[in-house]
Design a protein around this motif. Structure first.
Motif, PDB file in Angstrom:
ATOM      1  N   ARG A   1       0.703  -1.175   0.060  1.00  0.00           N
ATOM      2  CA  ARG A   1       0.098   0.097  -0.056  1.00  0.00           C
ATOM      3  C   ARG A   1       0.761   1.078  -0.079  1.00  0.00           C
ATOM      4  NH1 ARG A   1      -4.747   1.041  -1.253  1.00  0.00           N
ATOM      5  NH2 ARG A   1      -5.337   2.180   0.489  1.00  0.00           N
ATOM      6  N   TYR A   2       1.931   1.316   0.495  1.00  0.00           N
ATOM      7  CA  TYR A   2       2.825   2.458   0.822  1.00  0.00           C
ATOM      8  C   TYR A   2       4.207   2.453   0.317  1.00  0.00           C
ATOM      9  CZ  TYR A   2      -0.916   3.899   4.077  1.00  0.00           C
ATOM     10  OH  TYR A   2      -2.097   4.309   4.651  1.00  0.00           O
ATOM     11  N   SER A   3       4.644   3.515   0.052  1.00  0.00           N
ATOM     12  CA  SER A   3       6.188   3.571  -0.347  1.00  0.00           C
ATOM     13  C   SER A   3       6.712   4.792   0.053  1.00  0.00           C
ATOM     14  CB  SER A   3       6.215   3.655  -1.881  1.00  0.00           C
ATOM     15  OG  SER A   3       7.456   4.058  -2.187  1.00  0.00           O
ATOM     16  N   ALA A   4       8.202   4.722   0.459  1.00  0.00           N
ATOM     17  CA  ALA A   4       8.588   6.238   0.738  1.00  0.00           C
ATOM     18  C   ALA A   4       8.695   7.054  -0.224  1.00  0.00           C
ATOM     19  CB  ALA A   4      10.198   5.885   1.109  1.00  0.00           C
ATOM     20  N   LYS A   5       8.369   6.845  -1.663  1.00  0.00           N
ATOM     21  CA  LYS A   5       8.225   7.896  -2.404  1.00  0.00           C
ATOM     22  C   LYS A   5       6.915   8.801  -2.291  1.00  0.00           C
ATOM     23  CE  LYS A   5      10.561   5.479  -6.194  1.00  0.00           C
ATOM     24  NZ  LYS A   5      10.888   3.948  -5.502  1.00  0.00           N
ATOM     25  N   ARG A   6       6.054   8.190  -1.390  1.00  0.00           N
ATOM     26  CA  ARG A   6       4.977   8.989  -1.350  1.00  0.00           C
ATOM     27  C   ARG A   6       5.056   9.065   0.232  1.00  0.00           C
ATOM     28  NH1 ARG A   6       2.824   4.735  -4.094  1.00  0.00           N
ATOM     29  NH2 ARG A   6       1.827   4.123  -2.468  1.00  0.00           N
ATOM     30  N   LYS A   7       5.374  10.441   0.558  1.00  0.00           N
ATOM     31  CA  LYS A   7       5.465  10.728   1.914  1.00  0.00           C
ATOM     32  C   LYS A   7       5.155  12.262   2.273  1.00  0.00           C
ATOM     33  CE  LYS A   7      10.404  11.277   1.574  1.00  0.00           C
ATOM     34  NZ  LYS A   7      10.655  10.844   0.290  1.00  0.00           N
ATOM     35  N   ARG A   8       4.545  12.425   3.493  1.00  0.00           N
ATOM     36  CA  ARG A   8       3.879  13.840   3.735  1.00  0.00           C
ATOM     37  C   ARG A   8       4.388  13.864   5.091  1.00  0.00           C
ATOM     38  NH1 ARG A   8      -1.751  14.838   0.493  1.00  0.00           N
ATOM     39  NH2 ARG A   8      -0.573  14.850  -1.574  1.00  0.00           N
ATOM     40  N   GLU A   9       4.363  15.186   5.730  1.00  0.00           N
ATOM     41  CA  GLU A   9       4.597  15.431   7.173  1.00  0.00           C
ATOM     42  C   GLU A   9       3.717  16.281   7.699  1.00  0.00           C
ATOM     43  OE1 GLU A   9       8.746  16.256   7.733  1.00  0.00           O
ATOM     44  OE2 GLU A   9       8.393  17.540   9.638  1.00  0.00           O
ATOM     45  N   TYR A  10       3.326  16.132   8.868  1.00  0.00           N
ATOM     46  CA  TYR A  10       2.313  16.811   9.503  1.00  0.00           C
ATOM     47  C   TYR A  10       3.163  17.733  10.469  1.00  0.00           C
ATOM     48  CZ  TYR A  10      -1.774  17.798  12.641  1.00  0.00           C
ATOM     49  OH  TYR A  10      -2.800  18.365  13.177  1.00  0.00           O
TER      50      TYR A  10
ATOM     51  N   PRO B   1      -0.685   5.618   8.043  1.00  0.00           N
ATOM     52  CA  PRO B   1      -2.104   6.021   8.516  1.00  0.00           C
ATOM     53  C   PRO B   1      -3.153   4.940   8.633  1.00  0.00           C
ATOM     54  CG  PRO B   1      -1.069   7.590   6.942  1.00  0.00           C
ATOM     55  CD  PRO B   1      -0.306   6.360   7.010  1.00  0.00           C
ATOM     56  N   GLU B   2      -3.194   3.989   7.461  1.00  0.00           N
ATOM     57  CA  GLU B   2      -4.300   3.046   7.627  1.00  0.00           C
ATOM     58  C   GLU B   2      -4.307   2.244   8.729  1.00  0.00           C
ATOM     59  OE1 GLU B   2      -4.448   1.109   3.839  1.00  0.00           O
ATOM     60  OE2 GLU B   2      -5.080   2.920   2.574  1.00  0.00           O
ATOM     61  N   ILE B   3      -3.129   1.958   9.258  1.00  0.00           N
ATOM     62  CA  ILE B   3      -2.932   0.744  10.492  1.00  0.00           C
ATOM     63  C   ILE B   3      -2.574   1.827  11.932  1.00  0.00           C
ATOM     64  CG2 ILE B   3      -2.721  -1.213   9.381  1.00  0.00           C
ATOM     65  CD1 ILE B   3       0.375  -0.857   9.520  1.00  0.00           C
ATOM     66  N   ASP B   4      -2.174   2.948  11.591  1.00  0.00           N
ATOM     67  CA  ASP B   4      -1.540   3.727  13.164  1.00  0.00           C
ATOM     68  C   ASP B   4      -2.536   4.650  13.361  1.00  0.00           C
ATOM     69  OD1 ASP B   4       0.444   2.163  12.688  1.00  0.00           O
ATOM     70  OD2 ASP B   4       1.815   3.507  11.784  1.00  0.00           O
ATOM     71  N   ILE B   5      -3.625   5.176  12.579  1.00  0.00           N
ATOM     72  CA  ILE B   5      -4.304   6.178  12.983  1.00  0.00           C
ATOM     73  C   ILE B   5      -5.761   5.664  13.443  1.00  0.00           C
ATOM     74  CG2 ILE B   5      -5.432   8.355  12.499  1.00  0.00           C
ATOM     75  CD1 ILE B   5      -3.217   8.727  10.423  1.00  0.00           C
ATOM     76  N   ALA B   6      -6.323   5.771  14.701  1.00  0.00           N
ATOM     77  CA  ALA B   6      -7.535   5.205  14.878  1.00  0.00           C
ATOM     78  C   ALA B   6      -8.459   5.696  13.910  1.00  0.00           C
ATOM     79  CB  ALA B   6      -7.875   5.719  16.344  1.00  0.00           C
ATOM     80  N   PRO B   7      -9.332   4.609  13.376  1.00  0.00           N
ATOM     81  CA  PRO B   7     -10.467   5.054  12.145  1.00  0.00           C
ATOM     82  C   PRO B   7     -11.046   6.114  12.316  1.00  0.00           C
ATOM     83  CG  PRO B   7     -10.389   2.677  12.684  1.00  0.00           C
ATOM     84  CD  PRO B   7      -9.219   3.238  13.905  1.00  0.00           C
ATOM     85  N   GLN B   8     -11.797   6.234  13.852  1.00  0.00           N
ATOM     86  CA  GLN B   8     -12.507   7.327  14.170  1.00  0.00           C
ATOM     87  C   GLN B   8     -11.939   8.613  13.644  1.00  0.00           C
ATOM     88  OE1 GLN B   8     -11.466   7.205  18.749  1.00  0.00           O
ATOM     89  NE2 GLN B   8     -13.022   8.838  18.291  1.00  0.00           N
TER      90      GLN B   8
END
Lengths: 112, 250, 189
Positions: free
Chosen positions: B115-124, B211-218
């Protein structure tokens, strides 16, 4: 070591007691200069012999920068190191400003 | 200065009317983006005496880069909270010395490389709360709510990993408390700009969020824009103080 | 009732200027993009430089002076939303720069002390003392700007301080320098 931004360049020559500042330096505070000049301070400590700081092509610098430069002069003073600042007669603010730094360290030489 | 943290600029929390609601929305109009930029600049300048630039950024000179996207929290039309997202150059990669390989390793460890790759990264980054709204749970709620995919995946058709850089106390008080798990990448190098922010007792590090596994779905599935009752936000904050927060990270 | 205090060389020597420019700013604009300070100083200096024979020399000096004064007005604005102003007046023989900003009472009192020292002590000694002092402290402002302006350009510096009802202080700062400091008079060389 050379640091180049769109505004200014700081160039410390390898194995030579010579650093050159050029461009426009108008950072926001003495603390900002403290870090911008850190490579020069290290270079000054790592080299031997009379150290030359060439600012002839530094067209603008604010008073926070003068404070920053004075700290380099004080570093040379505390080590009794010979220090030469190369200025340009064609950059008006330099003519006015640098003479007074000699009062801080009488062994400091200002050259054109 | 980093990722996520709240700043206190006013001495006293303001008494606010609980019947009000906070609108959380992504800044899209130029006026909204400028409001966010200036709000962040004002608070950072007052707390840390640093200045900003959009074209020259150098942490050693106490000049911070602006984020690329912003999310805003408004009460009665007044901006009380904001946060940013780097979507082009991330702080963690540029200043934190984190490589794509290090990020990909973490993604693989989590079995998420499909699902994920370091090529697609963002920062909060750059979460700020107006001083007199501090201490009411607004910052923590805003932090959680803005981990919505509506914000994190803005202008992207594929999922992005999220990087963050903050001091450890923030990971505890915000991320863990909000059930957003973080994966430690490495300690953040020392920069002048962080001197008034972190300390040896509370060092900064760079972390990864998948995000899909680390951020609470709510939170991840929370639709934005959205309006939230201040009464509920305050009750939630009071409840969290009683509850022990979960594990810091792994 | 607002209180007014005059410090240093406040009296203007300019009654009729040839060139006059006034700008108002939100200080936060300059904090949000720090390069704007230098940009404004450069713009005004270029604008004024046509009044001089050596335009590049004039630009360099005027920009240096303006930048210093503007940086101070921004740094010492206690609320970065309260507008500041910058006025430039030129008579040919004199250049006057005036800024207005609202600061904390503490910062206003520091300015009073600084201006008093600048106007009463040997400026070269004061310059060296300030460098030694700043080197030993970890301050965010060098306090060197005004001293440099007096030392390098023989500028007269003064201020009018108006105590506001909210406990803050409006500072009208004024700098006057002879244009001889920018270029030599014809026949003097």
């Amino acid at each position: 070591m050379k640091i180049q931004t769109t505004e200014y360049t700081i160039d410390c020559r390898d194995a030579e007691p010579y650093a050159k500042l050029s461009g426009v330096l108008r950072l926001a505070s003495p603390a900002a200069y403290e870090h911008a000049f850190a490579p020069i301070r290290k270079h000054l400590a790592a080299t031997l012999g009379a150290y030359t700081l060439d600012v002839a092509q530094l067209t603008f610098m604010n008073s926070s920068g003068i404070t920053g430069l004075s700290r380099l002069v004080m570093q040379a003073r505390s080590d009794s190191r010979e220090l030469v600042i190369v200025v340009s007669d064609t950059v008006p603010w330099q003519r006015k400003t640098f003479g007074s730094l000699q009062k801080l360290y009488p062994k400091l030489q200002i050259r054109n | 200065m980093t990722g996520a943290h709240r700043l206190i600029i006013g001495p006293e929390p303001q008494r606010i009317d609980d019947s009000k609601r906070m609108l959380i929305k992504i800044a899209t109009r130029r006026s909204e983006i400028l409001q966010c930029q200036y709000f962040i600049a004002e608070i950072y300048n007052s707390a840390y005496n640093i200045v900003f630039s959009s074209d020259i950024a150098d942490l050693d000179q106490a000049i911070e880069p602006y984020p690329d996207r912003y999310v805003m929290g408004l009460i009665d039309g007044k901006l009380v909270a904001a946060a940013g997202l780097y979507i082009r150059r991330t702080y963690v990669a540029t200043y934190g010395g984190i490589t794509d390989d290090e990020i990909d390793t973490k993604i693989t460890e989590a079995n998420m490389s499909h699902r994920y790759s370091a090529k697609r990264k963002r920062e909060y980054t750059k979460l700020v709360v107006r001083g007199n709204y501090n201490g009411l749970g607004i910052g923590r709620f805003f932090h959680a709510a803005t981990h919505s995919r509506s914000f994190l995946e803005i202008d992207s058709s594929e999922p992005n990993v999220l990087l963050v850089c903050a001091k450890q106390s923030i990971y505890r008080s915000m991320y863990s408390a909000n059930r957003i798990q973080t994966r430690i990448l490495k300690p953040f190098p020392h920069y002048a700009v962080h001197e008034k922010y972190c300390s040896p007792d509370d060092p900064m590090d760079s972390r990864l969020i998948i995000p899909e596994i680390d951020i609470a779905p709510q939170w991840y599935n929370l639709p934005l824009p959205g309006e939230f009752s201040l009464q509920e936000i305050k009750q939630r904050a009071a409840k969290e103080i009683r509850d022990e927060p979960g594990p810091v990270s792994w | 009732m607002s209180q007014v205090q005059l410090v240093g060389e406040w009296q203007s020597r300019i009654d009729d200027s040839i060139t006059e420019l006034k700008m108002r700013f939100v200080p936060l604009d300059l904090v949000a993009h720090w390069k704007r300070c230098g940009m404004v100083a450069d713009f005004l200096a270029h604008f004024l430089a046509y009044n001089f024979e050596e335009t590049s020399e004039a630009t360099n000096i005027v920009s240096t002076v303006l930048n210093e004064v503007l940086e101070n007005a921004v740094k010492f604005s206690c609320d970065k939303h309260t507008k500041i102003s910058l006025t430039l007046r030129h008579t040919g023989d004199f250049l006057e720069i005036e800024t207005t900003n609202v600061s904390t009472m503490n910062d206003a009192q520091s300015l009073v002390q600084k201006l008093t020292r600048i106007n009463n002590e040997d400026i070269e000694d004061l310059f060296v003392q300030q460098l030694e002092y700043t080197a030993a402290t970890d301050s965010s402002a060098s306090g060197l700007g005004l001293i440099s302006l007096k030392k390098d350009y023989n500028a007269s510096l003064g201020a009018k301080l108006i105590t506001l009802d909210n406990g803050k202080c409006e500072i009208v700062f004024r700098l006057l320098m002879a244009t001889d400091e920018i270029e030599k008079r014809i026949g003097d060389a």
